[in-house]
Design a protein around this motif. Structure first.
Motif, PDB file in Angstrom:
ATOM      1  N   PRO A  73      15.973  12.807  27.069  1.00  0.00           N
ATOM      2  CA  PRO A  73      15.900  11.792  26.014  1.00  0.00           C
ATOM      3  C   PRO A  73      17.152  10.938  25.977  1.00  0.00           C
ATOM      4  O   PRO A  73      18.256  11.413  26.256  1.00  0.00           O
ATOM      5  N   THR A  74      16.981   9.670  25.639  1.00  0.00           N
ATOM      6  CA  THR A  74      18.091   8.729  25.555  1.00  0.00           C
ATOM      7  C   THR A  74      18.364   8.406  24.091  1.00  0.00           C
ATOM      8  O   THR A  74      17.457   8.009  23.358  1.00  0.00           O
ATOM      9  N   GLN A  75      19.605   8.586  23.682  1.00  0.00           N
ATOM     10  CA  GLN A  75      19.985   8.294  22.298  1.00  0.00           C
ATOM     11  C   GLN A  75      20.239   6.798  22.146  1.00  0.00           C
ATOM     12  O   GLN A  75      20.907   6.181  22.969  1.00  0.00           O
ATOM     13  N   VAL A  76      19.707   6.232  21.092  1.00  0.00           N
ATOM     14  CA  VAL A  76      19.897   4.815  20.789  1.00  0.00           C
ATOM     15  C   VAL A  76      21.000   4.712  19.742  1.00  0.00           C
ATOM     16  O   VAL A  76      20.869   5.248  18.634  1.00  0.00           O
ATOM     17  N   SER A  77      22.093   4.016  20.088  1.00  0.00           N
ATOM     18  CA  SER A  77      23.242   3.873  19.195  1.00  0.00           C
ATOM     19  C   SER A  77      23.712   2.430  19.200  1.00  0.00           C
ATOM     20  O   SER A  77      23.619   1.744  20.231  1.00  0.00           O
ATOM     21  N   GLY A  82      27.852  -2.489  11.337  1.00  0.00           N
ATOM     22  CA  GLY A  82      27.317  -3.456  10.384  1.00  0.00           C
ATOM     23  C   GLY A  82      26.178  -2.864   9.585  1.00  0.00           C
ATOM     24  O   GLY A  82      25.788  -1.701   9.765  1.00  0.00           O
ATOM     25  N   TYR A  83      25.635  -3.672   8.684  1.00  0.00           N
ATOM     26  CA  TYR A  83      24.512  -3.264   7.854  1.00  0.00           C
ATOM     27  C   TYR A  83      23.197  -3.571   8.573  1.00  0.00           C
ATOM     28  O   TYR A  83      23.055  -4.622   9.208  1.00  0.00           O
ATOM     29  N   VAL A  84      22.261  -2.640   8.489  1.00  0.00           N
ATOM     30  CA  VAL A  84      20.959  -2.809   9.151  1.00  0.00           C
ATOM     31  C   VAL A  84      20.129  -3.805   8.351  1.00  0.00           C
ATOM     32  O   VAL A  84      19.852  -3.598   7.169  1.00  0.00           O
ATOM     33  N   GLY A 256      19.354  -1.634   5.362  1.00  0.00           N
ATOM     34  CA  GLY A 256      20.434  -1.729   4.395  1.00  0.00           C
ATOM     35  C   GLY A 256      21.536  -0.717   4.588  1.00  0.00           C
ATOM     36  O   GLY A 256      22.562  -0.787   3.914  1.00  0.00           O
ATOM     37  N   GLN A 257      21.343   0.206   5.523  1.00  0.00           N
ATOM     38  CA  GLN A 257      22.346   1.244   5.759  1.00  0.00           C
ATOM     39  C   GLN A 257      23.487   0.692   6.622  1.00  0.00           C
ATOM     40  O   GLN A 257      23.268  -0.080   7.546  1.00  0.00           O
ATOM     41  N   LEU A 258      24.710   1.101   6.281  1.00  0.00           N
ATOM     42  CA  LEU A 258      25.878   0.728   7.080  1.00  0.00           C
ATOM     43  C   LEU A 258      26.007   1.721   8.221  1.00  0.00           C
ATOM     44  O   LEU A 258      26.136   2.928   8.006  1.00  0.00           O
ATOM     45  N   VAL A 259      25.949   1.220   9.452  1.00  0.00           N
ATOM     46  CA  VAL A 259      26.024   2.088  10.625  1.00  0.00           C
ATOM     47  C   VAL A 259      27.322   1.804  11.376  1.00  0.00           C
ATOM     48  O   VAL A 259      27.798   0.670  11.418  1.00  0.00           O
ATOM     49  N   ALA A 260      27.873   2.852  11.945  1.00  0.00           N
ATOM     50  CA  ALA A 260      29.107   2.738  12.726  1.00  0.00           C
ATOM     51  C   ALA A 260      28.768   2.689  14.209  1.00  0.00           C
ATOM     52  O   ALA A 260      27.653   3.015  14.632  1.00  0.00           O
ATOM     53  N   LEU A 265      20.817   6.468  15.896  1.00  0.00           N
ATOM     54  CA  LEU A 265      19.760   5.802  15.139  1.00  0.00           C
ATOM     55  C   LEU A 265      18.396   6.418  15.422  1.00  0.00           C
ATOM     56  O   LEU A 265      17.584   6.604  14.525  1.00  0.00           O
ATOM     57  N   MET A 266      18.162   6.734  16.679  1.00  0.00           N
ATOM     58  CA  MET A 266      16.891   7.307  17.122  1.00  0.00           C
ATOM     59  C   MET A 266      17.046   7.737  18.573  1.00  0.00           C
ATOM     60  O   MET A 266      18.077   7.465  19.201  1.00  0.00           O
TER      61      MET A 266
END
Length: 370
Positions: A73-77, A82-84, A256-260, A265-266
């Motif tokens: 599996p490949t992680q999506v990052s 920023g905010y989604v 709306g979530q702030l991601v680093a 993410l998935m």
């Protein structure tokens, strides 16, 4: 009560009883019973050999139910923080490579891009000024060359005038004052030539300074362009796309979530799956690369049998890769047959579309022919 049985040994005379004891023989067992007992013993031995898969009932394959469907599996990052703003896919959806998944807000990255573009324009304007200064310095050098030639001409005239007066002063045709003035004029002309030459060197040095400034400005322009490319890259990375084709797992991010940077993410599970069978170390010598195998996945039922081949054998046992390894030096030692992971690829890639990563399986691998 009196026993009326005429055959009672107690009523026989001693001689008759002795004769009867001498003529008694044990009953002989029939041959059929002996054969039956022997057959039961042989059947028991055969049953034990068959149950434990001992010769001559050793199978031509190695079987293990310690096998599982594996994948990569490949992680999506995100590569930028920023905010989604928007999530464009759903849980467990199949996505193609390059398909948009998540959009991060772009406001700050658009401003950085505009700032980078302005920086490039500013440096290019500075380069234009430097070009003008370079042309001006070159013109000054040409003027200095003309001044030098003019000073040399004046020096030549002063020397000629001084030479004529030197002849006339011998004949007292001119005054001593005029002669000395002509000598002073020669010296002034020589000094004028030196001054013109020095001014030319200054003009040439100015050209050299302009060249240095031009090189420095060109480096600044390259730096500004690199900043512009970085700003463009960061802006493009606000749109997160699928790196591979496959099926998504549960989406872990919300709008709306702030991601680093680097946040999970998935994940995307590709369609390229395989089997990892954990084989006993005592059986691994009977397996080689390319050996055929049959696979029964628990989820598909025992009636649907898939085929594959051994493609890789792990360089160490599975316990060597575990976080908590067993330490036999502590004294509490129980010998347990270790397991060696064996990778098996499906013969038909479409078989993998029927199963999911992590499912259990039963594998039979053909032994190497001796």
């Amino acid at each position: 009560m009196t026993d009326n049985n005429p055959t009672n040994n107690n009523d026989l005379p001693n001689d008759a009883q002795s004769a009867q004891d001498q003529t008694w023989q044990p009953k002989k067992k029939s041959p059929a019973k002996r054969l039956l007992v022997l057959a039961l013993l042989i059947a028991g031995v055969i049953g034990i050999l068959y149950a434990y898969q001992l010769p001559p009932f050793s199978p031509s394959y190695i079987e293990t139910n310690n096998a599982y469907v594996r994948g990569k599996p490949t992680q999506v990052s995100p590569k930028v923080a920023g905010y989604v703003r928007q999530i464009m896919v759903q849980d467990y959806q199949f996505v193609e490579k390059g398909q948009p998944l998540v959009q991060i807000e772009t406001d700050q990255y658009e401003m950085r891009l505009a700032q980078a573009k302005a920086g490039v324009l500013s440096q290019q304007a500075t380069l234009g000024k430097i070009k003008q200064a370079q042309n001006s310095a070159a013109a000054n050098v040409a003027v200095m060359d003309a001044n030098i030639e003019s000073a040399k001409v004046n020096l030549a005239n002063a020397k000629a005038q001084h030479a004529r007066l030197a002849e006339l002063v011998k004949m007292d045709a001119v005054s001593r004052q005029d002669f000395e003035n002509s000598l002073a004029n020669v010296q002034k002309a020589e000094i004028a030539v030196l001054q013109a030459q020095a001014q030319k060197k200054n003009a040439e040095q100015e050209i050299a300074n302009v060249v240095v400034n031009e090189k420095s400005n060109l480096v600044a322009i390259d730096n500004a362009k690199a900043g512009l490319e970085l700003a463009e890259l960061e802006l493009s990375q606000t749109l997160i796309k699928a790196p591979i084709s496959g099926r998504l797992n549960e989406i872990l991010v919300k709008e709306g979530q702030l991601v680093a940077v680097g946040a999970n993410l998935m994940s995307i599970v590709p369609s390229d799956l395989w089997i990892v069978a954990n084989v006993k170390e005592t059986e691994i010598s009977q397996i080689a690369i390319g050996q055929p195998a049959t696979i029964t996945v628990d989820a598909l039922g025992s009636k649907q049998v898939l085929t594959g081949k051994v493609v890789q054998i792990a360089p160490a046992t599975g316990s060597e890769f575990s976080v908590n390894k067993t330490d036999p030096s502590t004294g509490n030692f129980i010998k347990v047959a270790q397991r060696v992971p064996v990778k098996i690829a499906f013969d038909n890639p479409t078989d993998a579309s029927q199963i999911q990563m992590g499912m259990s399986a039963v594998v039979r691998i053909d032994k190497v022919k001796e």
